[in-house]
Design a protein around this motif. Structure first.
Motif, short mmCIF file in Angstrom:
data_model
loop_
_atom_site.label_atom_id
_atom_site.label_comp_id
_atom_site.label_asym_id
_atom_site.label_seq_id
_atom_site.Cartn_x
_atom_site.Cartn_y
_atom_site.Cartn_z
N THR A 92 12.59 -36.03 -11.87
CA THR A 92 13.88 -35.79 -12.48
C THR A 92 13.97 -36.56 -13.78
O THR A 92 13.10 -37.35 -14.10
CB THR A 92 15.00 -36.25 -11.55
OG1 THR A 92 14.73 -37.56 -11.15
CG2 THR A 92 15.11 -35.34 -10.36
N GLU A 93 15.04 -36.32 -14.52
CA GLU A 93 15.23 -37.10 -15.73
C GLU A 93 15.42 -38.56 -15.35
O GLU A 93 15.85 -38.87 -14.24
CB GLU A 93 16.48 -36.59 -16.46
CG GLU A 93 16.31 -35.19 -17.01
CD GLU A 93 17.60 -34.68 -17.59
OE1 GLU A 93 17.80 -34.88 -18.78
OE2 GLU A 93 18.37 -34.10 -16.85
N CYS A 97 12.24 -31.80 -13.82
CA CYS A 97 10.94 -31.54 -14.44
C CYS A 97 10.04 -30.80 -13.45
O CYS A 97 9.82 -31.28 -12.34
CB CYS A 97 10.29 -32.87 -14.84
SG CYS A 97 8.70 -32.66 -15.63
N VAL A 98 9.55 -29.64 -13.83
CA VAL A 98 8.73 -28.83 -12.93
C VAL A 98 7.27 -28.74 -13.37
O VAL A 98 6.42 -28.31 -12.60
CB VAL A 98 9.30 -27.40 -12.77
CG1 VAL A 98 10.60 -27.44 -12.00
CG2 VAL A 98 9.47 -26.72 -14.11
N ALA A 99 6.98 -29.12 -14.61
CA ALA A 99 5.59 -29.02 -15.09
C ALA A 99 5.45 -29.85 -16.37
O ALA A 99 6.44 -30.28 -16.96
CB ALA A 99 5.22 -27.56 -15.36
N ALA A 100 4.19 -30.04 -16.75
CA ALA A 100 3.90 -30.69 -18.03
C ALA A 100 2.73 -29.96 -18.66
O ALA A 100 1.87 -29.42 -17.96
CB ALA A 100 3.56 -32.16 -17.81
N VAL A 101 2.71 -29.96 -19.97
CA VAL A 101 1.61 -29.32 -20.69
C VAL A 101 0.45 -30.30 -20.74
O VAL A 101 0.58 -31.42 -21.26
CB VAL A 101 2.03 -28.90 -22.11
CG1 VAL A 101 0.85 -28.27 -22.85
CG2 VAL A 101 3.21 -27.94 -22.06
N ALA A 102 -0.69 -29.87 -20.18
CA ALA A 102 -1.85 -30.76 -20.12
C ALA A 102 -2.77 -30.59 -21.32
O ALA A 102 -3.58 -31.45 -21.61
CB ALA A 102 -2.62 -30.53 -18.83
N GLY A 103 -2.67 -29.45 -22.00
CA GLY A 103 -3.54 -29.24 -23.15
C GLY A 103 -3.64 -27.77 -23.51
O GLY A 103 -2.93 -26.93 -22.93
N ARG A 113 -2.61 -25.21 -20.79
CA ARG A 113 -2.85 -25.59 -19.40
C ARG A 113 -1.62 -26.33 -18.91
O ARG A 113 -1.19 -27.31 -19.54
CB ARG A 113 -4.08 -26.48 -19.28
CG ARG A 113 -5.38 -25.70 -19.34
CD ARG A 113 -6.59 -26.60 -19.16
NE ARG A 113 -6.77 -27.46 -20.32
CZ ARG A 113 -6.81 -28.78 -20.26
NH1 ARG A 113 -6.69 -29.39 -19.11
NH2 ARG A 113 -6.97 -29.49 -21.35
N LEU A 114 -1.03 -25.85 -17.83
CA LEU A 114 0.16 -26.49 -17.27
C LEU A 114 -0.21 -27.27 -16.02
O LEU A 114 -0.95 -26.77 -15.18
CB LEU A 114 1.21 -25.45 -16.88
CG LEU A 114 1.97 -24.72 -17.98
CD1 LEU A 114 3.02 -23.81 -17.35
CD2 LEU A 114 2.63 -25.70 -18.93
N LYS A 115 0.34 -28.47 -15.90
CA LYS A 115 0.19 -29.22 -14.66
C LYS A 115 1.49 -29.05 -13.88
O LYS A 115 2.54 -29.56 -14.28
CB LYS A 115 -0.03 -30.70 -14.97
CG LYS A 115 -0.28 -31.52 -13.74
CD LYS A 115 -0.60 -32.95 -14.09
CE LYS A 115 -0.93 -33.73 -12.83
NZ LYS A 115 -1.12 -35.14 -13.11
N PRO A 116 1.45 -28.29 -12.77
CA PRO A 116 2.69 -28.02 -12.04
C PRO A 116 3.08 -29.17 -11.12
O PRO A 116 2.21 -29.82 -10.53
CB PRO A 116 2.36 -26.77 -11.24
CG PRO A 116 0.88 -26.84 -11.03
CD PRO A 116 0.30 -27.59 -12.17
N PHE A 117 4.37 -29.42 -10.98
CA PHE A 117 4.86 -30.46 -10.07
C PHE A 117 5.59 -29.87 -8.87
O PHE A 117 6.14 -30.60 -8.05
CB PHE A 117 5.82 -31.39 -10.80
CG PHE A 117 5.20 -32.11 -11.96
CD1 PHE A 117 3.88 -32.53 -11.92
CD2 PHE A 117 5.94 -32.38 -13.10
CE1 PHE A 117 3.30 -33.20 -12.99
CE2 PHE A 117 5.37 -33.06 -14.17
CZ PHE A 117 4.05 -33.47 -14.12
N THR A 118 5.64 -28.55 -8.79
CA THR A 118 6.39 -27.91 -7.72
C THR A 118 5.55 -27.81 -6.45
O THR A 118 4.33 -27.94 -6.49
CB THR A 118 6.82 -26.49 -8.15
OG1 THR A 118 5.70 -25.83 -8.73
CG2 THR A 118 7.94 -26.56 -9.15
N TYR A 170 11.34 -28.59 -18.19
CA TYR A 170 12.43 -28.76 -17.24
C TYR A 170 13.12 -27.44 -16.94
O TYR A 170 13.11 -26.51 -17.76
CB TYR A 170 13.49 -29.71 -17.82
CG TYR A 170 13.03 -31.14 -17.96
CD1 TYR A 170 13.43 -32.11 -17.05
CD2 TYR A 170 12.18 -31.53 -18.99
CE1 TYR A 170 13.02 -33.41 -17.17
CE2 TYR A 170 11.75 -32.83 -19.11
CZ TYR A 170 12.18 -33.78 -18.20
OH TYR A 170 11.75 -35.08 -18.31
N VAL A 171 13.73 -27.38 -15.76
CA VAL A 171 14.67 -26.29 -15.45
C VAL A 171 15.99 -26.92 -15.04
O VAL A 171 16.04 -28.08 -14.63
CB VAL A 171 14.17 -25.37 -14.31
CG1 VAL A 171 12.94 -24.62 -14.72
CG2 VAL A 171 13.94 -26.16 -13.04
#
Lengths: 92, 199
Positions: free
Chosen positions: B2-3, B21-27, B36-41, B96-97
């Motif tokens: 979360t934030e 926060c559901v993902a981050a851009v890995a590269g 490339r997305l790193k998912p947190f879900t 984020y969503v």
């Protein structure tokens, strides 16, 4: 017969005594233990143990599915906490 | 994730997060603007299932389309990102969503971790125990970690009907009915019923 069958599950004697005392007293209390190597027996179902992980005691409420496993399996010594995102917790 | 929120006990109202926060851009991947997305879900593909994703400050919104998978990462095309340089520039961006975009849990006793974190934990007599800092599952069911306790230690509480009989997300609190020994579980001086001897 396999050796592990005739020999039976391993449980530290003092833990067995503590669990028996707790069950007979009928008190709902947390049993602290350092014995991660002990096997969870059917008579432990319903009891709550605090299993030491080298840092703190992790509360473990024993249910039927845990029988046969070791206490240490439910008290990890190293943890990746991860991200919560859309993860859900279920209240049992 | 979360934030960043102030979960300290001195903050009386730790509001539930507005965005998650559901993902981050890995590269970057390739030369055509894929990232490339790193998912947190929980289900990796769900990170794009809740609608457009926005940056941490909310200034940019991206429509994201999944294109494939590489090892533990997802390949995605983000709207407006057309070449590798643009994709590289997004590396490290958290996406984020809105919390409102997540569907409500199906069962009555299911709660999003994001909703539980930040709740004030109190005893039935109103004594404040601490605040929920994290939710873990070590294999023995979900466990709440409370911080800001009176002795300064963190406290782990099994998330069960018997021990947490009431969860009141609207009022930002939950009621804890701890069994004997749970509150002083970390206290090295507390005696076990056999006098504290383990040998």
């Amino acid at each position: 017969m396999a050796r592990s069958v005739w020999k039976g599950p391993f449980v530290d004697g003092y833990l067995l005594k503590k669990a028996d005392a707790s069950r007979e007293s009928g008190r709902n209390e947390v049993i602290r233990t350092w014995s991660r190597r002990s096997t969870i027996l059917p008579q432990f179902v319903g009891l709550t143990f605090g299993v030491y992980n080298g840092h703190k005691f992790i509360p473990v409420q024993v249910n039927e599915q845990m029988v046969g496993h070791k206490f240490g399996e439910f008290s990890p010594t190293r943890t990746f906490f991860g991200h919560e995102a859309d993860k859900k917790a279920r209240r049992r | 994730m979360t934030e960043q929120r102030d979960l300290s006990p001195s903050n009386p109202a730790a509001e539930p997060p507005a965005r998650i926060c559901v993902a981050a851009v890995a590269g970057a991947h390739g030369v055509k603007g894929l990232v490339r997305l790193k998912p947190f879900t929980e289900v990796p593909e769900d990170c794009v299932a809740y609608g457009p994703l926005s940056s941490a400050d909310g200034s940019r919104t991206y429509a994201v389309k999944l294109m494939g998978q590489v090892k533990a990462m997802l390949l995605a095309r983000m709207e407006g990102v057309t070449d590798r340089n643009q994709a590289e520039a997004l590396r490290g961006t958290r996406l984020y969503v809105d919390r409102a975009a997540l569907p409500e849990p199906e069962a009555d006793d299911e709660f999003y971790h994001a909703d539980l974190i930040g709740l004030s934990a109190m005893l039935q007599d109103g004594t404040v125990l601490g605040r929920v800092q994290a939710v873990y599952d070590f294999g023995a069911g979900d466990t709440l970690e409370l911080t800001g306790t009176a002795d300064g230690n963190t406290l782990l509480v099994p998330f069960t009907q018997a021990i947490v009989p009431k969860v009141d997300i609207a009022n930002g609190r939950l009621i804890v009915d701890p069994p004997k020994g749970l509150l002083d579980i970390a206290d090295p001086n507390s005696k076990d019923q056999d006098g504290g001897s383990e040998t």
